[in-house]
Design an enzyme around this catalytic site. Structure first.
Site, PDB file in Angstrom:
ATOM      1  N   VAL A  95       0.832  -1.200   0.000  1.00 42.97           N
ATOM      2  CA  VAL A  95       0.000   0.000   0.000  1.00 42.97           C
ATOM      3  C   VAL A  95       0.865   1.249   0.000  1.00 42.97           C
ATOM      4  O   VAL A  95       1.826   1.347   0.777  1.00 42.97           O
ATOM      5  CB  VAL A  95      -0.907   0.026   1.258  1.00 42.97           C
ATOM      6  CG1 VAL A  95      -1.795   1.264   1.260  1.00 42.97           C
ATOM      7  CG2 VAL A  95      -1.735  -1.240   1.359  1.00 42.97           C
ATOM      8  N   CYS A  96       0.530   2.215  -0.867  1.00 40.73           N
ATOM      9  CA  CYS A  96       1.105   3.555  -0.745  1.00 40.73           C
ATOM     10  C   CYS A  96      -0.046   4.557  -0.772  1.00 40.73           C
ATOM     11  O   CYS A  96      -1.193   4.193  -0.505  1.00 40.73           O
ATOM     12  CB  CYS A  96       2.156   3.838  -1.819  1.00 40.73           C
ATOM     13  SG  CYS A  96       1.539   3.933  -3.509  1.00 40.73           S
ATOM     14  N   TRP A  97       0.225   5.813  -1.076  1.00 39.77           N
ATOM     15  CA  TRP A  97      -0.807   6.840  -0.944  1.00 39.77           C
ATOM     16  C   TRP A  97      -1.984   6.604  -1.886  1.00 39.77           C
ATOM     17  O   TRP A  97      -3.134   6.591  -1.487  1.00 39.77           O
ATOM     18  CB  TRP A  97      -0.194   8.221  -1.176  1.00 39.77           C
ATOM     19  CG  TRP A  97      -1.199   9.334  -1.215  1.00 39.77           C
ATOM     20  CD1 TRP A  97      -1.528  10.105  -2.269  1.00 39.77           C
ATOM     21  CD2 TRP A  97      -2.024   9.788  -0.122  1.00 39.77           C
ATOM     22  NE1 TRP A  97      -2.501  11.024  -1.927  1.00 39.77           N
ATOM     23  CE2 TRP A  97      -2.821  10.851  -0.613  1.00 39.77           C
ATOM     24  CE3 TRP A  97      -2.163   9.397   1.214  1.00 39.77           C
ATOM     25  CZ2 TRP A  97      -3.736  11.528   0.186  1.00 39.77           C
ATOM     26  CZ3 TRP A  97      -3.082  10.066   1.996  1.00 39.77           C
ATOM     27  CH2 TRP A  97      -3.857  11.116   1.496  1.00 39.77           C
TER      28      TRP A  97
END
Length: 350
Positions: A95-97
């Site tokens: 997961v990132c932004w």
């Protein structure tokens, strides 16, 4: 259809992964994250600022070159330090932004190794959208029993005692790290961000059984700096009210015990009195500050109740809580631990 992209439509879908790896910076992770996820940043706080500045002030190309170097080094470090023991069948969600380059980089490396790593489509923003949607609906499924009572009636302690009896409770002040009043700031326990509060709140709600009643303390729309979601506050205000009628003396004694940390730091209490300037005269505020500095704690607490909290309470409860028109009343002049346990038994119907 890309096999390395995970489309999550319900929060429950996240449980299908063996591990959730959040590759955002530590500062982003600290503001809010998927419960149970671990933080393995591909850019740390300083690096993220540096790359962003380079991108704007020099060129995207130069930023991407240096960013790729940092990301490669950081992924290698995480791989050596945290993931070398993972089995071949391990299936992590990265997961990132917003499901872009940072999570894409780690997902690519992990898949090249042979793990079935998946990149969350939309990233953290997808998770956040699902949290907001859930908090707009889930609270309405519960039958709430709302513990009311003037300030100092030990409502939080009674709620906790009810929980120890095996009943379902929702402790909003514990989740918010705040006691809910102008003096409710807890020493050395800063409040979480609004987003983190909502993540923890949703986790607490998901653990409750809608078929059983849930006890909760009456709150205003804000607990300290945090906003209670509209669907929850509306459900609380329509719930059954259980009113604690404790004697004035018992409430003063309880508050002197429950807020004893102010006794060692009167300057902290004086700072908290500042917001009352618009509600009390300058002379009254000055007198209260003098009480704190000279250790006249009983006088201070008594006047705070009589001049501020009790008038505020009498105006707000009947206006905000429908069930307060005909509440179940529980009287007591004992708010010691034993008295609180007795009230918990009575309020819970044990």
């Amino acid at each position: 259809m890309k096999h390395d992209i995970a489309t999550v439509e319900r929060l429950g879908d996240l449980a299908s992964f063996d591990e959730i790896i959040d590759v955002r910076s530590p500062a982003e992770f600290a503001e809010d994250h998927i419960p149970g996820s671990i933080n393995c940043p591909v850019l740390d706080n300083r690096q993220r600022i540096e790359i962003g500045t380079l991108y704007k002030q020099v060129s995207p190309f130069d930023a991407k070159k240096l960013g790729a170097a940092y990301v490669s080094e950081n992924i290698a470090g995480h791989l050596r330090e945290r993931f070398l023991d993972r089995p071949r069948a391990w299936r992590p969600l990265v997961v990132c932004w917003r499901g872009g380059q940072r999570s894409g980089a780690m997902t690519h490396v992990f898949r090249r190794i042979g793990w079935d790593a998946q990149q969350l489509e939309g990233g953290y923003k997808t998770y956040r959208r699902l949290v907001v949607e859930s908090l707009a609906e889930l609270p309405r499924q519960f039958r709430l029993k709302v513990i009311c009572g003037a300030t100092g009636s030990a409502k939080s302690r009674i709620l906790q005692a009810i929980g120890r009896l095996g009943e379902q409770v929702l402790d909003l002040e514990e989740l918010a790290c705040h006691k809910g009043s102008v003096l409710g700031v807890l020493p050395d326990s800063p409040q979480p961000s609004q987003k983190m509060f909502e993540s923890h709140l949703l986790t607490a709600l998901q653990a409750l059984d809608p078929q059983r009643p849930v006890f909760v303390e009456a709150e205003s729309r804000k607990i300290g700096s945090l906003q209670v979601p509209a669907a929850l506050i509306e459900t609380m205000r329509g719930g059954e009210c259980l009113n604690i009628e404790a004697s004035f003396a018992a409430r003063v004694d309880f508050l002197l015990r429950d807020y004893d940390y102010f006794l060692a730091a009167p300057e902290r209490l004086n700072a908290c009195l500042g917001p009352l300037r618009n509600l009390q005269s300058g002379e009254t505020i000055a007198r209260w500050r003098e009480y704190a500095c000279t250790g006249h704690w009983r006088e201070l607490v008594s006047e705070l109740l009589a001049l501020h909290y009790d008038p505020l309470y009498s105006r707000s409860q009947a206006r905000n809580y429908a069930g307060f028109a005909a509440p179940a009343n529980f009287s007591s002049d004992d708010l010691t631990p034993a008295g609180i346990e007795a009230l918990a038994l009575a309020v819970s119907g044990r």
